[in-house]
Design an enzyme around this catalytic site. Structure first.
Site, PDB file in Angstrom:
ATOM      1  N   LYS A  21       8.818   1.937   1.277  1.00  0.00           N
ATOM      2  CA  LYS A  21       7.637   1.611   2.087  1.00  0.00           C
ATOM      3  C   LYS A  21       7.921   1.819   3.573  1.00  0.00           C
ATOM      4  O   LYS A  21       9.014   1.489   4.030  1.00  0.00           O
ATOM      5  CB  LYS A  21       7.271   0.140   1.854  1.00  0.00           C
ATOM      6  CG  LYS A  21       7.019  -0.183   0.398  1.00  0.00           C
ATOM      7  CD  LYS A  21       7.186  -1.665   0.106  1.00  0.00           C
ATOM      8  CE  LYS A  21       7.157  -1.906  -1.398  1.00  0.00           C
ATOM      9  NZ  LYS A  21       7.557  -3.271  -1.758  1.00  0.00           N
ATOM     10  N   ARG A  31       7.481  -0.247   9.854  1.00  0.00           N
ATOM     11  CA  ARG A  31       8.942  -0.408   9.862  1.00  0.00           C
ATOM     12  C   ARG A  31       9.550   0.651  10.773  1.00  0.00           C
ATOM     13  O   ARG A  31       9.395   1.856  10.520  1.00  0.00           O
ATOM     14  CB  ARG A  31       9.514  -0.213   8.463  1.00  0.00           C
ATOM     15  CG  ARG A  31       8.967  -1.188   7.445  1.00  0.00           C
ATOM     16  CD  ARG A  31       9.732  -1.040   6.139  1.00  0.00           C
ATOM     17  NE  ARG A  31       9.129  -1.827   5.081  1.00  0.00           N
ATOM     18  CZ  ARG A  31       9.711  -2.062   3.916  1.00  0.00           C
ATOM     19  NH1 ARG A  31      10.911  -1.549   3.653  1.00  0.00           N
ATOM     20  NH2 ARG A  31       9.111  -2.784   2.999  1.00  0.00           N
ATOM     21  N   HIS A  36       9.872   6.862  -2.159  1.00  0.00           N
ATOM     22  CA  HIS A  36       9.637   5.595  -2.863  1.00  0.00           C
ATOM     23  C   HIS A  36       9.971   4.384  -1.998  1.00  0.00           C
ATOM     24  O   HIS A  36      10.163   3.289  -2.517  1.00  0.00           O
ATOM     25  CB  HIS A  36      10.425   5.510  -4.180  1.00  0.00           C
ATOM     26  CG  HIS A  36      10.202   6.681  -5.089  1.00  0.00           C
ATOM     27  ND1 HIS A  36       8.949   7.074  -5.501  1.00  0.00           N
ATOM     28  CD2 HIS A  36      11.065   7.548  -5.652  1.00  0.00           C
ATOM     29  CE1 HIS A  36       9.064   8.127  -6.284  1.00  0.00           C
ATOM     30  NE2 HIS A  36      10.330   8.452  -6.389  1.00  0.00           N
ATOM     31  N   VAL A  61      10.522  -7.557   2.837  1.00  0.00           N
ATOM     32  CA  VAL A  61      10.532  -7.075   4.229  1.00  0.00           C
ATOM     33  C   VAL A  61       9.145  -7.283   4.855  1.00  0.00           C
ATOM     34  O   VAL A  61       9.010  -7.694   6.011  1.00  0.00           O
ATOM     35  CB  VAL A  61      10.904  -5.572   4.260  1.00  0.00           C
ATOM     36  CG1 VAL A  61      10.850  -5.031   5.687  1.00  0.00           C
ATOM     37  CG2 VAL A  61      12.267  -5.329   3.639  1.00  0.00           C
ATOM     38  N   GLU A  80       8.676   6.079 -17.942  1.00  0.00           N
ATOM     39  CA  GLU A  80       7.352   5.585 -17.574  1.00  0.00           C
ATOM     40  C   GLU A  80       6.450   6.772 -17.285  1.00  0.00           C
ATOM     41  O   GLU A  80       6.909   7.787 -16.751  1.00  0.00           O
ATOM     42  CB  GLU A  80       7.492   4.748 -16.283  1.00  0.00           C
ATOM     43  CG  GLU A  80       6.676   3.502 -16.257  1.00  0.00           C
ATOM     44  CD  GLU A  80       7.089   2.580 -15.111  1.00  0.00           C
ATOM     45  OE1 GLU A  80       7.555   1.459 -15.376  1.00  0.00           O
ATOM     46  OE2 GLU A  80       6.941   2.989 -13.955  1.00  0.00           O
ATOM     47  N   GLU A 126       4.748  -6.533  -8.315  1.00  0.00           N
ATOM     48  CA  GLU A 126       4.346  -5.204  -7.827  1.00  0.00           C
ATOM     49  C   GLU A 126       3.580  -4.427  -8.896  1.00  0.00           C
ATOM     50  O   GLU A 126       3.980  -4.389 -10.065  1.00  0.00           O
ATOM     51  CB  GLU A 126       5.583  -4.399  -7.417  1.00  0.00           C
ATOM     52  CG  GLU A 126       6.310  -4.995  -6.227  1.00  0.00           C
ATOM     53  CD  GLU A 126       7.304  -4.041  -5.594  1.00  0.00           C
ATOM     54  OE1 GLU A 126       7.628  -4.239  -4.422  1.00  0.00           O
ATOM     55  OE2 GLU A 126       7.771  -3.097  -6.273  1.00  0.00           O
ATOM     56  N   ARG A 167      12.366 -12.551  -4.375  1.00  0.00           N
ATOM     57  CA  ARG A 167      12.894 -12.868  -3.043  1.00  0.00           C
ATOM     58  C   ARG A 167      11.804 -12.681  -2.008  1.00  0.00           C
ATOM     59  O   ARG A 167      10.707 -12.252  -2.337  1.00  0.00           O
ATOM     60  CB  ARG A 167      14.051 -11.906  -2.729  1.00  0.00           C
ATOM     61  CG  ARG A 167      13.579 -10.470  -2.855  1.00  0.00           C
ATOM     62  CD  ARG A 167      14.551  -9.452  -2.311  1.00  0.00           C
ATOM     63  NE  ARG A 167      14.240  -8.116  -2.764  1.00  0.00           N
ATOM     64  CZ  ARG A 167      13.336  -7.315  -2.225  1.00  0.00           C
ATOM     65  NH1 ARG A 167      12.624  -7.710  -1.186  1.00  0.00           N
ATOM     66  NH2 ARG A 167      13.120  -6.104  -2.701  1.00  0.00           N
ATOM     67  N   GLY A 200      14.081   2.260  -4.463  1.00  0.00           N
ATOM     68  CA  GLY A 200      13.668   3.628  -4.783  1.00  0.00           C
ATOM     69  C   GLY A 200      14.786   4.491  -5.368  1.00  0.00           C
ATOM     70  O   GLY A 200      14.598   5.678  -5.616  1.00  0.00           O
TER      71      GLY A 200
HETATM   72  P1  ADP Z   1      12.290   0.191  -6.786  1.00  0.00           P
HETATM   73  O1  ADP Z   1      12.648  -1.077  -7.501  1.00  0.00           O
HETATM   74  O2  ADP Z   1      13.415   1.149  -6.659  1.00  0.00           O
HETATM   75  O3  ADP Z   1      11.558  -0.063  -5.509  1.00  0.00           O
HETATM   76  P2  ADP Z   1       9.770   0.612  -8.214  1.00  0.00           P
HETATM   77  O4  ADP Z   1       9.688   0.604  -9.685  1.00  0.00           O
HETATM   78  O5  ADP Z   1       9.282  -0.600  -7.484  1.00  0.00           O
HETATM   79  O6  ADP Z   1      11.274   0.935  -7.778  1.00  0.00           O
HETATM   80  O7  ADP Z   1       9.014   1.876  -7.652  1.00  0.00           O
HETATM   81  C1  ADP Z   1       9.095   2.264  -6.284  1.00  0.00           C
HETATM   82  C2  ADP Z   1       7.980   3.236  -5.972  1.00  0.00           C
HETATM   83  O8  ADP Z   1       8.105   4.419  -6.790  1.00  0.00           O
HETATM   84  C3  ADP Z   1       6.588   2.706  -6.255  1.00  0.00           C
HETATM   85  O9  ADP Z   1       6.059   1.939  -5.199  1.00  0.00           O
HETATM   86  C4  ADP Z   1       5.828   4.015  -6.440  1.00  0.00           C
HETATM   87  O10 ADP Z   1       5.540   4.606  -5.197  1.00  0.00           O
HETATM   88  C5  ADP Z   1       6.831   4.890  -7.168  1.00  0.00           C
HETATM   89  N1  ADP Z   1       6.646   4.748  -8.626  1.00  0.00           N
HETATM   90  C6  ADP Z   1       7.263   3.855  -9.448  1.00  0.00           C
HETATM   91  N2  ADP Z   1       6.826   3.978 -10.715  1.00  0.00           N
HETATM   92  C7  ADP Z   1       5.899   4.960 -10.717  1.00  0.00           C
HETATM   93  C8  ADP Z   1       5.071   5.565 -11.722  1.00  0.00           C
HETATM   94  N3  ADP Z   1       5.140   5.181 -12.997  1.00  0.00           N
HETATM   95  N4  ADP Z   1       4.229   6.581 -11.348  1.00  0.00           N
HETATM   96  C9  ADP Z   1       4.183   6.999 -10.054  1.00  0.00           C
HETATM   97  N5  ADP Z   1       4.932   6.485  -9.080  1.00  0.00           N
HETATM   98  C10 ADP Z   1       5.783   5.474  -9.382  1.00  0.00           C
END
Ligand code: ADP
Length: 446
Positions: A237, A337, A235, A294, A200, A275, A291, A165
């Site tokens: 879980k 968690r 961001h 969690v 994005e 994801e 990988r 996050g």
């Molecule tokens: P990280 O690799 O840091 O975990 P992610 O790209 O997997 O980052 O995103 C983590 C979280 O951030 C997602 O589960 C979601 O809750 C939020 N998020 C990521 N991209 C978007 C998006 N385009 N719009 C809204 N929320 C997002």
């Protein structure tokens, strides 16, 4: 062949891997920093070796220290767990160069998916939709503003090397782009040593749905359904469940097969997670984690598999022990968690655990390395344990979770148990009616 496994991690996941090694009759080695002399994974492994001072950079993240530990203990395989070096392609490559088996995918796949921009491009080429945004890295704030103007605000500025996050910033209008770009770049540089960014579209009410995949490295792959990880704070879980309250069998089969085919096409090896954000019936790929996650235990509960056994098996050159047709879901599972943090401030509060009691009964699993008298060091992640419950349906699983949390005792420090006890009284949670923004909204009222 794998004859001795060194576990390059600590805490609950290191203990989880110790258990798997012992069940398979493979000797295992724990590594630890000087702050972890008394850790449970060190007590439980067959052998233990100190790899450096408390700071992760000079112990759990030190590739030379881990290679030396393998040489000294004659370990011929390394399980990286999650976090630390688990998604470090150089580490996987160095192990390969030393003829040590990395229990995970090949370094080229870690590399490919570790760059989130390259990962999106690869997945798009394999027929998987991505969140609309920039096609590649954006050079500066004005280029980001141009793309945002095209796709429409709000947008996210995200770190290409991101994880956990970090390095994600929102811009709700053109006036916020400069600031969001500068903070995301600075955060990404500190966290990952790489400030490449991309843009994005910010989805307003998606769920986070991820698909567990597993490949044999020779072109065969399966999926093990989804996990709904939409309850997040910053961001990250905090609560995960499977099946998702919003995914039916047909949808699972459809998206699961697409993911399995995509990883089969690159001859991916071992466990991986694709994801997505899921909104209005559409899946948008965001990243792939190469990988163990969690939250892997909820998948193990409903599919009746052991993903760590399977990782070791495939890394040792054996075929996968399951085929897609045999994999079917039984019941429902939820993981929460538990962090060593005060609630509702979420301030970290390491310290000595004066008493610890883990809940029990059928369908209750506690993955934790805590014990009464254990002093939680301040140097690491605040996750101290996971409570995982499994029952016949969602309602029964929530009831079991409620009981398990009542039984859990963690005295001497603050923990986030209360957060989950409160959530279990919320109608939206009971009905499965939540998205990735729900928890932040609820917390803002606390
Ligand atoms: P990280 O690799 O840091 O975990 P992610 O790209 O997997 O980052 O995103 C983590 C979280 O951030 C997602 O589960 C979601 O809750 C939020 N998020 C990521 N991209 C978007 C998006 N385009 N719009 C809204 N929320 C997002």
């Amino acid at each position: 062949m794998v004859s001795k496994i060194l576990i390059a991690n600590r805490g609950e996941i290191a203990l989880r891997i110790v258990r798997a090694c012992k069940e398979l009759g493979i000797p295992c080695v724990a590594v630890h920093s000087t702050a972890d002399d008394n850790a449970m994974h060190v007590r439980m492994a067959d052998e233990a070796i100190c790899i450096g001072p408390p700071q992760s950079a000079t112990s759990y993240l030190s590739i030379p220290a881990i290679i030396s530990a393998c040489n000294v203990t004659k370990a011929d395989a390394v399980h990286p767990g999650y976090g630390f070096l688990s998604e470090n392609a150089d580490f996987a490559q160095v192990l390969e160069d030393h003829d040590i088996t990395f229990i995970g995918p090949r370094s080229e796949h870690i590399n490919l998916m570790g760059d989130k921009i390259a990962a999106k491009q690869t997945m798009a080429s394999l027929g998987i939709d991505c969140v609309p945004g920039s096609d590649g890295p954006v050079a500066d704030a004005s280029q980001a503003a141009k793309i945002a103007g095209d796709i429409g605000y709000p947008v996210l500025i995200k770190a290409a090397a991101g994880g956990g996050g970090r390095g994600i910033k929102i811009a709700r209008s053109a006036g916020e782009i400069d600031q969001a770009f500068a903070t995301a770049a600075a955060e990404a540089m500190v966290a990952f040593g790489d400030d490449a960014l991309y843009v994005e579209k910010y989805l307003q009410r998606p769920r986070h749905i991820e698909i567990q995949v597993f490949g044999d490295g020779a072109g065969k792959a399966v999926h093990l359904g989804e996990r709904d990880c939409s309850l997040q704070r910053r961001h990250q879980k905090v609560f995960e469940e499977t099946p998702s309250p919003c995914i039916n069998d047909d949808t699972r089969h459809e998206i699961g097969s697409r993911c399995a085919n995509a990883v089969a096409a690159i001859s991916y090896s071992g466990a991986g997670t694709v994801e997505f954000l899921y909104e209005d019936g559409k899946f948008y790929f965001i990243e792939m984690n190469t990988r163990l996650q969690v939250e892997h235990p909820i998948t193990e509960s409903v599919y009746g598999v052991d993903l760590v056994h399977e990782q070791i098996r495939v890394a040792a050159g054996q075929p996968m022990s399951f085929v897609q047709e045999e994999l079917c879901i039984r019941g429902h599972s939820i993981e929460v968690r538990i962090n060593a943090e005060s609630f509702p401030s979420f301030a970290a509060c390491p310290g000595t655990v004066s008493a610890f009691h883990s809940p029990g009964g059928p369908g209750v699993r506690t993955d934790s390395a805590l014990y009464s008298g254990y002093r939680i060091p301040p140097h690491y992640d605040s996750l101290i344990g996971k409570v995982i419950v499994h029952a016949s349906d969602r309602r029964a699983t929530l009831a079991k979770l409620n009981q398990a949390l009542d039984e859990l005792i963690v005295d001497g420090i603050d923990s986030t148990v209360e957060l989950f006890q409160l959530l279990l009284n919320e109608p939206d949670i009971l009905e499965g009616n939540y998205n990735i923004h729900w928890l932040e909204g609820w917390l803002s009222g606390k």
